[in-house]
Design a protein around this motif. Structure first.
Motif, PDB file in Angstrom:
ATOM      1  N   ALA A 150       0.827  -1.206   0.000  1.00  0.00           N
ATOM      2  CA  ALA A 150       0.000   0.000   0.000  1.00  0.00           C
ATOM      3  C   ALA A 150       0.865   1.261   0.000  1.00  0.00           C
ATOM      4  O   ALA A 150       0.592   2.223  -0.738  1.00  0.00           O
ATOM      5  N   LYS A 151       1.924   1.276   0.808  1.00  0.00           N
ATOM      6  CA  LYS A 151       2.785   2.456   0.886  1.00  0.00           C
ATOM      7  C   LYS A 151       3.607   2.626  -0.381  1.00  0.00           C
ATOM      8  O   LYS A 151       3.834   3.752  -0.832  1.00  0.00           O
ATOM      9  N   GLU A 152       4.057   1.519  -0.973  1.00  0.00           N
ATOM     10  CA  GLU A 152       4.789   1.609  -2.233  1.00  0.00           C
ATOM     11  C   GLU A 152       3.896   2.192  -3.323  1.00  0.00           C
ATOM     12  O   GLU A 152       4.327   3.022  -4.121  1.00  0.00           O
ATOM     13  N   TYR A 153       2.644   1.762  -3.340  1.00  0.00           N
ATOM     14  CA  TYR A 153       1.700   2.272  -4.330  1.00  0.00           C
ATOM     15  C   TYR A 153       1.470   3.771  -4.138  1.00  0.00           C
ATOM     16  O   TYR A 153       1.524   4.551  -5.104  1.00  0.00           O
ATOM     17  N   GLU A 154       1.228   4.202  -2.913  1.00  0.00           N
ATOM     18  CA  GLU A 154       0.989   5.625  -2.650  1.00  0.00           C
ATOM     19  C   GLU A 154       2.220   6.463  -2.991  1.00  0.00           C
ATOM     20  O   GLU A 154       2.095   7.590  -3.502  1.00  0.00           O
ATOM     21  N   LEU A 155       3.405   5.916  -2.718  1.00  0.00           N
ATOM     22  CA  LEU A 155       4.643   6.619  -3.040  1.00  0.00           C
ATOM     23  C   LEU A 155       4.791   6.765  -4.553  1.00  0.00           C
ATOM     24  O   LEU A 155       5.143   7.843  -5.058  1.00  0.00           O
ATOM     25  N   LEU A 156       4.500   5.704  -5.283  1.00  0.00           N
ATOM     26  CA  LEU A 156       4.575   5.758  -6.746  1.00  0.00           C
ATOM     27  C   LEU A 156       3.608   6.789  -7.306  1.00  0.00           C
ATOM     28  O   LEU A 156       3.981   7.590  -8.182  1.00  0.00           O
ATOM     29  N   VAL A 157       2.381   6.799  -6.817  1.00  0.00           N
ATOM     30  CA  VAL A 157       1.392   7.764  -7.295  1.00  0.00           C
ATOM     31  C   VAL A 157       1.842   9.187  -7.003  1.00  0.00           C
ATOM     32  O   VAL A 157       1.691  10.087  -7.841  1.00  0.00           O
ATOM     33  N   LEU A 158       2.428   9.412  -5.837  1.00  0.00           N
ATOM     34  CA  LEU A 158       2.934  10.743  -5.490  1.00  0.00           C
ATOM     35  C   LEU A 158       3.993  11.190  -6.492  1.00  0.00           C
ATOM     36  O   LEU A 158       3.971  12.336  -6.967  1.00  0.00           O
ATOM     37  N   PHE A 159       4.909  10.294  -6.841  1.00  0.00           N
ATOM     38  CA  PHE A 159       5.936  10.631  -7.829  1.00  0.00           C
ATOM     39  C   PHE A 159       5.319  10.903  -9.198  1.00  0.00           C
ATOM     40  O   PHE A 159       5.682  11.872  -9.878  1.00  0.00           O
ATOM     41  N   LEU A 160       4.393  10.058  -9.617  1.00  0.00           N
ATOM     42  CA  LEU A 160       3.800  10.201 -10.942  1.00  0.00           C
ATOM     43  C   LEU A 160       2.998  11.494 -11.070  1.00  0.00           C
ATOM     44  O   LEU A 160       2.894  12.050 -12.165  1.00  0.00           O
ATOM     45  N   ARG A 161       2.417  11.945  -9.979  1.00  0.00           N
ATOM     46  CA  ARG A 161       1.649  13.189 -10.017  1.00  0.00           C
ATOM     47  C   ARG A 161       2.536  14.429  -9.900  1.00  0.00           C
ATOM     48  O   ARG A 161       2.062  15.554 -10.034  1.00  0.00           O
ATOM     49  N   TYR A 168      10.570  17.036  -1.176  1.00  0.00           N
ATOM     50  CA  TYR A 168      11.291  16.946   0.094  1.00  0.00           C
ATOM     51  C   TYR A 168      10.906  15.664   0.829  1.00  0.00           C
ATOM     52  O   TYR A 168       9.763  15.212   0.756  1.00  0.00           O
ATOM     53  N   ARG A 169      11.883  15.101   1.542  1.00  0.00           N
ATOM     54  CA  ARG A 169      11.620  13.869   2.292  1.00  0.00           C
ATOM     55  C   ARG A 169      10.464  14.037   3.277  1.00  0.00           C
ATOM     56  O   ARG A 169       9.650  13.145   3.452  1.00  0.00           O
ATOM     57  N   ASP A 170      10.411  15.207   3.942  1.00  0.00           N
ATOM     58  CA  ASP A 170       9.342  15.391   4.924  1.00  0.00           C
ATOM     59  C   ASP A 170       7.983  15.405   4.253  1.00  0.00           C
ATOM     60  O   ASP A 170       7.010  14.843   4.763  1.00  0.00           O
ATOM     61  N   ARG A 171       7.900  16.025   3.073  1.00  0.00           N
ATOM     62  CA  ARG A 171       6.621  16.021   2.364  1.00  0.00           C
ATOM     63  C   ARG A 171       6.242  14.608   1.926  1.00  0.00           C
ATOM     64  O   ARG A 171       5.092  14.189   2.045  1.00  0.00           O
ATOM     65  N   ILE A 172       7.216  13.855   1.402  1.00  0.00           N
ATOM     66  CA  ILE A 172       6.947  12.473   0.990  1.00  0.00           C
ATOM     67  C   ILE A 172       6.412  11.674   2.171  1.00  0.00           C
ATOM     68  O   ILE A 172       5.392  10.981   2.066  1.00  0.00           O
ATOM     69  N   TYR A 173       7.113  11.784   3.296  1.00  0.00           N
ATOM     70  CA  TYR A 173       6.717  11.006   4.473  1.00  0.00           C
ATOM     71  C   TYR A 173       5.321  11.387   4.959  1.00  0.00           C
ATOM     72  O   TYR A 173       4.480  10.520   5.222  1.00  0.00           O
ATOM     73  N   GLU A 174       5.061  12.686   5.067  1.00  0.00           N
ATOM     74  CA  GLU A 174       3.772  13.132   5.600  1.00  0.00           C
ATOM     75  C   GLU A 174       2.627  12.812   4.649  1.00  0.00           C
ATOM     76  O   GLU A 174       1.511  12.524   5.086  1.00  0.00           O
ATOM     77  N   THR A 187      13.052   5.274   6.314  1.00  0.00           N
ATOM     78  CA  THR A 187      11.783   4.692   5.859  1.00  0.00           C
ATOM     79  C   THR A 187      11.491   5.097   4.432  1.00  0.00           C
ATOM     80  O   THR A 187      11.144   4.269   3.589  1.00  0.00           O
ATOM     81  N   VAL A 188      11.640   6.379   4.143  1.00  0.00           N
ATOM     82  CA  VAL A 188      11.415   6.868   2.783  1.00  0.00           C
ATOM     83  C   VAL A 188      12.416   6.248   1.829  1.00  0.00           C
ATOM     84  O   VAL A 188      12.055   5.743   0.755  1.00  0.00           O
TER      85      VAL A 188
END
Length: 219
Positions: A150-161, A168-174, A187-188
């Protein structure tokens, strides 16, 4: 690359915005008055307009009326801080209203929020041979399904958008973990390494010194 039109008659503010947004990964075009902005908008398509209200030529309210049929989101960026001015701007169709003086970090965050909200209706996101169907949450690489957590998917979508934008790492994490960032970048980093490997994005997802990561895709 996401393209932003900056309409601001004060040259120092205009240049500060251009430099800051360019460093964040956006393509920027500038106009010093409303008439020049209208001419530019006729010739080129933009993803967002940052618009002052008090402008030579056509003012910001008039330019907003001109932009609205183009379905381009607008953020007012102005010294007019009265509640009545904000209400008028928002009721006319502006996506957000930022009062000068402003912090650049807040401006960038609001730009990201408006762009994300405006493009939330997208159903398919792609990068090279990687495709994500947002309706079914299916991830494909070379037309073959890829299993992500689930987290890998959300991370991928964040990058694609946010292609070609340094995150920033803090934005990715939050955004992905939905809790305050406490400096635990490991973790990131681990999740970024996993989606790089699973999706063959080792060259596309690059580390940005002292910031975080960026998904690079040439236009």
């Amino acid at each position: 690359m996401i393209s932003i039109l900056i309409v601001e008659d004060e040259a120092p503010i205009r240049e500060l915005l251009r430099i800051s947004l360019k460093e964040a990964g956006y393509e920027c075009t500038c106009a010093a008055d409303g008439d020049e902005a209208a001419d530019i908008l006729i010739r080129k398509r933009f993803d967002l307009v940052l618009l002052d209200i008090m402008l030579p030529g056509a003012n910001g309210y008039e330019l907003l009326e001109f932009v609205r049929p183009m379905e381009i989101p607008v953020i007012f960026l102005t010294a007019k801080g009265e509640v009545a001015d904000k209400v008028k701007g928002l009721r006319m169709g502006a996506e957000d209203y930022i009062t000068k003086p402003f912090e650049l970090a807040e401006l960038l965050a609001r730009v990201e929020t408006v762009l994300r909200r405006y493009h939330k209706a997208e159903e398919i996101l792609t990068c090279g041979t990687v495709k994500v169907d947002l309706r079914s949450h299916r991830v494909m690489r070379n037309s073959e399904p890829v299993s992500l957590t689930a987290k890998e998917y959300e991370l991928l979508v964040l990058f694609l958008r946010n292609k070609n934008i340094a995150l920033y790492r803090d934005r990715i994490y939050e955004e992905v973990w939905q809790e305050e960032y406490t400096g635990n970048s490991r973790t990131v980093d681990l999740h970024v390494q996993r989606i790089r490997k699973k999706l063959g994005l080792e060259e596309q997802i690059t580390a940005v010194y002292k910031i975080g990561y960026r998904l690079e895709e040439k236009e």
